[in-house]
Design an enzyme around this catalytic site. Structure first.
Site, PDB file in Angstrom:
ATOM      1  N   SER A  88      51.261  44.287  32.817  1.00  0.00           N
ATOM      2  CA  SER A  88      49.684  46.037  33.757  1.00  0.00           C
ATOM      3  C   SER A  88      50.361  46.628  33.311  1.00  0.00           C
ATOM      4  O   SER A  88      50.282  47.276  31.425  1.00  0.00           O
ATOM      5  CB  SER A  88      50.259  45.296  35.238  1.00  0.00           C
ATOM      6  OG  SER A  88      48.870  46.182  35.838  1.00  0.00           O
ATOM      7  N   HIS A 197      44.296  42.963  39.240  1.00  0.00           N
ATOM      8  CA  HIS A 197      43.735  42.404  38.272  1.00  0.00           C
ATOM      9  C   HIS A 197      42.877  40.944  38.926  1.00  0.00           C
ATOM     10  O   HIS A 197      43.297  39.383  38.808  1.00  0.00           O
ATOM     11  CB  HIS A 197      44.773  41.368  37.865  1.00  0.00           C
ATOM     12  CG  HIS A 197      45.703  42.684  37.018  1.00  0.00           C
ATOM     13  ND1 HIS A 197      45.622  42.968  35.832  1.00  0.00           N
ATOM     14  CD2 HIS A 197      47.232  43.581  37.479  1.00  0.00           C
ATOM     15  CE1 HIS A 197      46.448  44.317  35.331  1.00  0.00           C
ATOM     16  NE2 HIS A 197      47.305  44.369  36.412  1.00  0.00           N
TER      17      HIS A 197
END
Length: 316
Positions: A88, A197
């Site tokens: 990420s 996400h």
């Protein structure tokens, strides 16, 4: 391919992160002192409080400062990666390691990203659950079977037998029940500040697209594996589009580690703080029946030990 730098994502931040490195390593200090950021990140990293440090808009630039400083120490001491990957937020650290952008740009992009992710998260009250001891296919089936209860998705493919689902509370409860009946060892609720996400990050993705259009990227000096595809960045792929997509898409970290190991990577250096990615790498290597060396850089002592033993690392 031999050495991979792995960059940690949000969640491993802690008060005091990098303080001992700043005191010991000139190469770390020169990066930290060069960062031009409105946030008083040095005070926040050194003194906290943890509640303020853990706010996404603060965590992301602080984690990036730490990562950029450690990367500079390693490179200037002759330890350079053959490839890079991050989880990420950590993907930006990997791109910095590949010299796509400099440290100041890196930290300022992630500060912007953190702000926009927090803004996008407002008003969305989703739950997140880490599913332990279950295969990805069954977790995907559980999400599909629970969609009648609300929005749900598999947000993180961390490593074999460890996945994270995110969605509306009723849907997450239904998926957890399905997975417990299917034999999952545990379903652990995560304390997160937003549905990251997932589709709810679309506003952050749009803001990132506009921001990145104004920034010049260099071609990567080393291969980088991306979260969105779980594969190496290819020549025909638009990196800025991939970063825009990444913030609203599932993180395919298990696939990323598999791709690196299958390409011959045998040494993983996690640039933290923390050692979560080291655990993911160990479990992935075990599933592939591969022998790999995994090193976590969390403190100045870790960094010093690695530098003192760099000949063994580089020459095997």
């Amino acid at each position: 391919m031999k050495i991979v730098f792995l960059y940690a994502g949000q969640g491993s931040q802690k008060v005091g992160m990098g303080k001992d490195m700043y005191e010991e390593f000139q190469e770390y200090r020169e990066i930290v002192d060069s960062i031009n950021l409105l946030l008083d990140f040095k005070k926040l990293m050194n003194e906290g409080p943890i509640e303020e440090l853990s706010q996404t808009e603060n965590t992301q630039p602080c984690m990036s400062v730490f990562a950029a400083g450690v990367t500079n120490v390693l490179k200037k001491n002759g330890i350079r990666p053959d490839a890079a990957c991050g989880l990420s937020l950590g993907e930006y650290g990997a791109l910095h390691a590949a010299e796509v952008f400099d440290a100041d740009t890196y930290v300022n992009i992630t500060a912007f990203r953190g702000r926009k992710m927090m803004e996008a998260a407002k008003g969305h009250h989703c739950s997140m659950s880490a599913i332990l001891g279950m295969d990805a296919k069954t977790v995907e089936e559980a999400c599909k079977a629970s969609k009648d209860k609300g929005f749900i998705t598999l947000a993180n493919y961390n490593c074999p037998q460890q996945y994270v689902i995110c969605g509306d509370e009723e849907a997450v409860l239904a998926a957890e029940s399905y997975l417990k009946e299917a034999g999952a060892k545990r379903c652990v609720r995560l304390n997160v500040s937003g549905p990251f996400h997932t589709k709810y990050m679309e506003p952050a993705a749009e803001a990132l697209r506009e921001k990145l259009e104004s920034i010049s990227f260099h071609e990567p000096e080393i291969p980088v594996v991306l979260n969105v595809t779980g594969d190496f960045l290819k020549e025909n792929e638009n990196l800025k589009e991939m970063l825009e997509k990444q913030v609203k898409s599932s993180v395919h970290f298990e696939e990323s580690l598999r791709k690196l190991m299958e390409a011959g990577a045998d040494t993983f250096i996690e640039i933290g703080p923390g050692n979560a990615l080291s655990g993911f790498a160990k479990k992935t290597a075990k599933a592939l029946e591969k022998e790999v060396k995994i090193i976590s850089i969390d403190t100045a002592k870790d960094l010093r030990n690695l530098i003192e033993n760099k000949e063994v690392l580089i020459n095997g």
